[in-house]
Enzyme design. Structure first.
Site, PDB file in Angstrom:
ATOM      1  N   HIS A 207       0.832  -1.203   0.000  1.00  0.00           N
ATOM      2  CA  HIS A 207       0.000   0.000   0.000  1.00  0.00           C
ATOM      3  C   HIS A 207       0.870   1.257   0.000  1.00  0.00           C
ATOM      4  O   HIS A 207       1.645   1.493   0.930  1.00  0.00           O
ATOM      5  CB  HIS A 207      -0.869  -0.033   1.258  1.00  0.00           C
ATOM      6  CG  HIS A 207      -1.873   1.051   1.359  1.00  0.00           C
ATOM      7  ND1 HIS A 207      -2.012   1.824   2.490  1.00  0.00           N
ATOM      8  CD2 HIS A 207      -2.818   1.489   0.490  1.00  0.00           C
ATOM      9  CE1 HIS A 207      -2.995   2.679   2.325  1.00  0.00           C
ATOM     10  NE2 HIS A 207      -3.505   2.507   1.117  1.00  0.00           N
ATOM     11  N   ARG A 208       0.765   2.030  -1.083  1.00  0.00           N
ATOM     12  CA  ARG A 208       1.598   3.223  -1.272  1.00  0.00           C
ATOM     13  C   ARG A 208       3.089   2.855  -1.233  1.00  0.00           C
ATOM     14  O   ARG A 208       3.923   3.642  -0.781  1.00  0.00           O
ATOM     15  CB  ARG A 208       1.277   4.301  -0.236  1.00  0.00           C
ATOM     16  CG  ARG A 208      -0.209   4.633  -0.161  1.00  0.00           C
ATOM     17  CD  ARG A 208      -0.521   5.681   0.894  1.00  0.00           C
ATOM     18  NE  ARG A 208      -1.921   5.633   1.280  1.00  0.00           N
ATOM     19  CZ  ARG A 208      -2.449   6.245   2.328  1.00  0.00           C
ATOM     20  NH1 ARG A 208      -1.684   6.998   3.102  1.00  0.00           N
ATOM     21  NH2 ARG A 208      -3.734   6.138   2.613  1.00  0.00           N
TER      22      ARG A 208
ATOM     23  N   GLU B 123       0.704  -0.488  -4.714  1.00  0.00           N
ATOM     24  CA  GLU B 123      -0.459   0.388  -4.907  1.00  0.00           C
ATOM     25  C   GLU B 123      -0.001   1.830  -4.772  1.00  0.00           C
ATOM     26  O   GLU B 123       0.898   2.131  -3.984  1.00  0.00           O
ATOM     27  CB  GLU B 123      -1.525   0.058  -3.855  1.00  0.00           C
ATOM     28  CG  GLU B 123      -2.830   0.832  -3.986  1.00  0.00           C
ATOM     29  CD  GLU B 123      -2.882   2.129  -3.184  1.00  0.00           C
ATOM     30  OE1 GLU B 123      -3.860   2.877  -3.338  1.00  0.00           O
ATOM     31  OE2 GLU B 123      -1.918   2.403  -2.415  1.00  0.00           O
TER      32      GLU B 123
ATOM     33  N   ASP C 267      -1.340   6.301  -5.672  1.00  0.00           N
ATOM     34  CA  ASP C 267      -2.423   7.243  -5.919  1.00  0.00           C
ATOM     35  C   ASP C 267      -1.953   8.313  -6.892  1.00  0.00           C
ATOM     36  O   ASP C 267      -0.845   8.835  -6.755  1.00  0.00           O
ATOM     37  CB  ASP C 267      -2.846   7.923  -4.611  1.00  0.00           C
ATOM     38  CG  ASP C 267      -3.106   6.926  -3.499  1.00  0.00           C
ATOM     39  OD1 ASP C 267      -4.227   6.395  -3.430  1.00  0.00           O
ATOM     40  OD2 ASP C 267      -2.179   6.675  -2.695  1.00  0.00           O
TER      41      ASP C 267
ATOM     42  N   HIS D 145      -1.146  10.733  -2.034  1.00  0.00           N
ATOM     43  CA  HIS D 145      -2.434  10.244  -1.530  1.00  0.00           C
ATOM     44  C   HIS D 145      -3.399  11.383  -1.212  1.00  0.00           C
ATOM     45  O   HIS D 145      -4.542  11.402  -1.673  1.00  0.00           O
ATOM     46  CB  HIS D 145      -2.230   9.394  -0.274  1.00  0.00           C
ATOM     47  CG  HIS D 145      -3.514   8.950   0.346  1.00  0.00           C
ATOM     48  ND1 HIS D 145      -4.163   9.675   1.332  1.00  0.00           N
ATOM     49  CD2 HIS D 145      -4.297   7.876   0.097  1.00  0.00           C
ATOM     50  CE1 HIS D 145      -5.276   9.051   1.675  1.00  0.00           C
ATOM     51  NE2 HIS D 145      -5.387   7.959   0.946  1.00  0.00           N
TER      52      HIS D 145
ATOM     53  N   GLU E  27      -4.540   3.934  -8.149  1.00  0.00           N
ATOM     54  CA  GLU E  27      -5.800   4.559  -7.763  1.00  0.00           C
ATOM     55  C   GLU E  27      -5.923   5.966  -8.337  1.00  0.00           C
ATOM     56  O   GLU E  27      -5.042   6.812  -8.149  1.00  0.00           O
ATOM     57  CB  GLU E  27      -5.927   4.634  -6.242  1.00  0.00           C
ATOM     58  CG  GLU E  27      -7.245   5.287  -5.812  1.00  0.00           C
ATOM     59  CD  GLU E  27      -7.420   5.391  -4.319  1.00  0.00           C
ATOM     60  OE1 GLU E  27      -8.340   6.119  -3.891  1.00  0.00           O
ATOM     61  OE2 GLU E  27      -6.646   4.759  -3.580  1.00  0.00           O
TER      62      GLU E  27
ATOM     63  N   LYS F 150      -7.195   9.123  -7.581  1.00  0.00           N
ATOM     64  CA  LYS F 150      -7.566   9.734  -6.311  1.00  0.00           C
ATOM     65  C   LYS F 150      -8.355  11.010  -6.561  1.00  0.00           C
ATOM     66  O   LYS F 150      -7.936  11.870  -7.343  1.00  0.00           O
ATOM     67  CB  LYS F 150      -6.307  10.056  -5.503  1.00  0.00           C
ATOM     68  CG  LYS F 150      -6.564  10.243  -4.030  1.00  0.00           C
ATOM     69  CD  LYS F 150      -6.869   8.906  -3.378  1.00  0.00           C
ATOM     70  CE  LYS F 150      -7.195   9.054  -1.905  1.00  0.00           C
ATOM     71  NZ  LYS F 150      -7.490   7.752  -1.300  1.00  0.00           N
TER      72      LYS F 150
ATOM     73  N   ASP G  56       0.281  -1.852   4.476  1.00  0.00           N
ATOM     74  CA  ASP G  56       1.459  -1.016   4.670  1.00  0.00           C
ATOM     75  C   ASP G  56       2.671  -1.852   5.050  1.00  0.00           C
ATOM     76  O   ASP G  56       3.806  -1.382   4.971  1.00  0.00           O
ATOM     77  CB  ASP G  56       1.217   0.003   5.789  1.00  0.00           C
ATOM     78  CG  ASP G  56       0.071   0.946   5.505  1.00  0.00           C
ATOM     79  OD1 ASP G  56      -0.127   1.306   4.326  1.00  0.00           O
ATOM     80  OD2 ASP G  56      -0.639   1.326   6.463  1.00  0.00           O
TER      81      ASP G  56
END
Length: 289
Positions: A40-41, A67, A69, A82, A150, A152, A278
């Site tokens: 995540h990120r 992943e 954004d 994000h 994503e 965003k 994360d």
């Protein structure tokens, strides 16, 4: 509605009993495959989120999927961040003190490139920058990783779907080699419909937990239903899997944001296809154990 979907929907609606089933490794029982671990990120528990350093850290931790954004600057550059504000993860308050609330859309790409996006996380990352989407996909490609991208706040950036797809195409991410390594996701169903209409070959994922009665609608334009892990159950995952998506395969479920071994084992037991975290090392070890 597909016959399997109708049966799953009926089962899921038969009261709360189905929702209270004990967690078993449904997916492992079905095909022996544990859920995919998605960073995540990037490796955001170990490096400043959405930076190139976080991509590098995810790669070192063995995360095949990352992943991130994407948002758009005042002058039309796509950048990876994000929040719709630069305040939390950069030094924008010090560099541009008179420009609150420091929204991404109010700054040019050159201005954002001046910002330190790493010191807030730790001194070792001082000087890290907010990457452009072009820089980000290059780094993901360098590590032979796969990308969950994503869109965003697409309502803030009209046309960002077309612009993102154009950049991905220019960087080779829409060719046959890369298409299996890319999913575009969003909380906006309208945005995903646009992506699907513009590039039907691109896989998409809806962020959220649609009602069982609405799943057939989502199956027409998205390949994944990606809910918060606090909202899923064995019955819900089974109901999602019963629908066939736009590319002729069962809908998948990737759930977020799972950061403990206990939660990872629990959602794996529900039969999810992917776990967004994360802490990819924690989730990986929990699933292998």
């Amino acid at each position: 509605m597909h016959a399997r979907a109708a049966a799953a929907l009926t089962t899921a609606l038969l009261g709360t009993a189905a929702l209270l089933l004990p967690a078993t490794d449904v997916r492992a029982v079905e095909d022996g495959t544990p859920p995919t671990v998605i960073a995540h990120r990037g490796g955001s528990a170990h490096a400043p989120e959405n930076t190139l350093a976080a991509v590098d850290k995810a790669a070192r931790l063995g995360a095949v999927w990352v992943e991130n954004d994407v948002q758009r600057t005042k002058d039309g550059e796509l950048v990876v961040l994000h929040d719709d504000s630069l305040q939390r993860t950069t030094d924008v308050e010090q560099v541009f003190p008179g420009r609150a609330p420091w929204k991404v859309k109010d700054f040019t790409a050159a201005e954002i490139a001046r910002l330190d996006a790493g010191s807030w996380f730790g001194a070792a990352y001082a000087g890290a920058r907010v990457p452009t989407l072009e820089q980000y996909v290059h780094r993901v490609d360098l590590h032979h990783q796969k990308l969950l991208l994503e869109l965003k706040n697409p309502e803030l950036y009209p046309g960002i779907e077309r612009e993102t797809l154009k950049l991905l195409a220019n960087e080779g991410w829409l060719d046959r080699k890369h298409r299996g390594r890319l999913v575009v996701q969003s909380f906006s169903a309208a945005s995903l419909r646009t992506v699907h209409d513009l590039e039907p070959a691109v896989r998409t994922g809806f962020l959220g937990t649609p009602s069982l009665a609405d799943l057939h609608t989502y199956a027409s334009f998205t390949d994944q239903i990606n809910p918060s892990y606090t909202t899923v159950s064995t019955a819900y995952v089974s109901a999602v899997h019963a629908f066939t998506g736009p590319h002729g395969k069962p809908l998948e479920v990737s759930t977020w944001t799972v950061n403990t071994a206990e939660a990872a084992r629990r959602v794996a037991g529900y039969g999810v296809d992917g776990i967004i975290t994360d802490k990819p090392d924690v989730v990986r070890d929990a699933l292998s154990g």
